[in-house]
Design a protein around this motif. Sequence first.
Motif, PDB file in Angstrom:
ATOM      1  N   GLY A 169       0.975  -1.240   0.135  1.00 22.35           N
ATOM      2  CA  GLY A 169       0.103   0.071  -0.031  1.00 22.35           C
ATOM      3  C   GLY A 169       0.884   1.269  -0.118  1.00 22.35           C
ATOM      4  N   ARG A 170       0.173   2.462  -0.111  1.00 23.27           N
ATOM      5  CA  ARG A 170       0.852   3.608  -0.448  1.00 23.27           C
ATOM      6  C   ARG A 170       1.455   3.967   1.012  1.00 23.27           C
ATOM      7  NH1 ARG A 170      -1.321   8.992  -3.318  1.00 23.27           N
ATOM      8  NH2 ARG A 170      -1.028   7.684  -5.051  1.00 23.27           N
ATOM      9  N   ALA A 171       0.991   3.867   2.321  1.00 27.14           N
ATOM     10  CA  ALA A 171       1.387   4.446   3.358  1.00 27.14           C
ATOM     11  C   ALA A 171       2.998   3.723   3.658  1.00 27.14           C
ATOM     12  CB  ALA A 171       0.474   4.150   4.700  1.00 27.14           C
ATOM     13  N   ARG A 172       2.871   2.573   3.338  1.00 28.44           N
ATOM     14  CA  ARG A 172       4.091   1.547   3.582  1.00 28.44           C
ATOM     15  C   ARG A 172       5.245   2.101   2.658  1.00 28.44           C
ATOM     16  NH1 ARG A 172       5.737  -2.387   6.477  1.00 28.44           N
ATOM     17  NH2 ARG A 172       7.338  -4.049   5.624  1.00 28.44           N
ATOM     18  N   ALA A 173       4.733   2.210   1.245  1.00 35.52           N
ATOM     19  CA  ALA A 173       5.675   2.570   0.171  1.00 35.52           C
ATOM     20  C   ALA A 173       6.366   3.974   0.671  1.00 35.52           C
ATOM     21  CB  ALA A 173       4.993   2.567  -1.100  1.00 35.52           C
ATOM     22  N   ASP A 174       5.623   4.949   0.991  1.00 36.43           N
ATOM     23  CA  ASP A 174       6.021   6.184   1.700  1.00 36.43           C
ATOM     24  C   ASP A 174       6.980   6.184   2.744  1.00 36.43           C
ATOM     25  OD1 ASP A 174       4.637   7.671  -0.437  1.00 36.43           O
ATOM     26  OD2 ASP A 174       2.906   8.102   0.738  1.00 36.43           O
ATOM     27  N   ALA A 175       6.594   5.249   3.480  1.00 30.88           N
ATOM     28  CA  ALA A 175       7.401   4.872   4.815  1.00 30.88           C
ATOM     29  C   ALA A 175       8.858   4.362   4.511  1.00 30.88           C
ATOM     30  CB  ALA A 175       6.928   4.062   5.756  1.00 30.88           C
ATOM     31  N   ILE A 176       8.937   3.675   3.326  1.00 31.43           N
ATOM     32  CA  ILE A 176      10.069   3.114   2.851  1.00 31.43           C
ATOM     33  C   ILE A 176      10.814   4.179   2.135  1.00 31.43           C
ATOM     34  CG2 ILE A 176      11.316   1.554   1.355  1.00 31.43           C
ATOM     35  CD1 ILE A 176       8.758  -0.360   1.692  1.00 31.43           C
ATOM     36  N   PHE A 177      10.258   4.875   1.533  1.00 36.56           N
ATOM     37  CA  PHE A 177      10.786   6.005   0.774  1.00 36.56           C
ATOM     38  C   PHE A 177      11.550   6.987   1.640  1.00 36.56           C
ATOM     39  CE2 PHE A 177      11.109  10.346  -0.989  1.00 36.56           C
ATOM     40  CZ  PHE A 177      11.604  10.140  -2.260  1.00 36.56           C
ATOM     41  N   ASP A 178      10.769   7.528   2.950  1.00 40.23           N
ATOM     42  CA  ASP A 178      11.000   8.312   3.724  1.00 40.23           C
ATOM     43  C   ASP A 178      12.559   7.748   4.492  1.00 40.23           C
ATOM     44  OD1 ASP A 178       9.226  10.216   2.973  1.00 40.23           O
ATOM     45  OD2 ASP A 178       7.987   9.564   4.818  1.00 40.23           O
ATOM     46  N   ALA A 179      12.538   6.402   4.884  1.00 40.13           N
ATOM     47  CA  ALA A 179      13.796   5.799   5.432  1.00 40.13           C
ATOM     48  C   ALA A 179      14.937   5.934   4.310  1.00 40.13           C
ATOM     49  CB  ALA A 179      13.221   4.569   5.781  1.00 40.13           C
TER      50      ALA A 179
END
Length: 203
Positions: A169-179
């Motif tokens: 999902g989008r939230a997890r993808a964004d969290a990975i990107f931010d890390a």
Amino acid sequence: YKITRTSLKYWPVGSHMQPPVWAGLRLRELTDVTAIESLAVGTYWEAWRDCGSEPDKWDPVTRETADHSIPYALAWSLEHGGIDDRAFAPGAYRDPDLLKLMSRITVEVDDEARAAFPQHPMARVHAVTRSGERIDVEIADPAGHPDNPMTGEQVRDKFRGLAEPVAGGRARADAIFDAWWAITGEEPPVPMGPTVLTSTPAV
């Protein structure tokens, strides 16, 4: 020292096809796609050789051919707006409507584009509508070119589009990107809503 002149591909297709995809987006803004009678793509020799010189580029039966086909990338961009992994799902490149549109596309070497390459990759697309109107679009230095670098938001958008289906999902993808972005020591770009894509300006 060469890293500052490295290109980053915005679209998940070969580098030679980045300008044609943007050209498709621009044409969508300028005319009704269903009104287009023919499209002539002028590009540099290397792009023509790799992505527009062989008959199978107009009749792809594998993903490898589809993602190295200027006619396919342009047709998909015209029909769908940009291009993503959906274009390479099994059977997507056998869509009869897309194949019909591709049959109205020609690709040839353009002298100006050939002279500009490799410093400035370029595609010039000339569309003719059924009413006889001619629409010319030129794209040079597409997003990700060293002279037109992708913004942080564009990098996030590309990562999200590729990672979201497999990351949960989008939230997890964004969290990975931010890390990942945090490794640079900079604040990550603010997550955006659905991106409204427009063509890069011609140079």
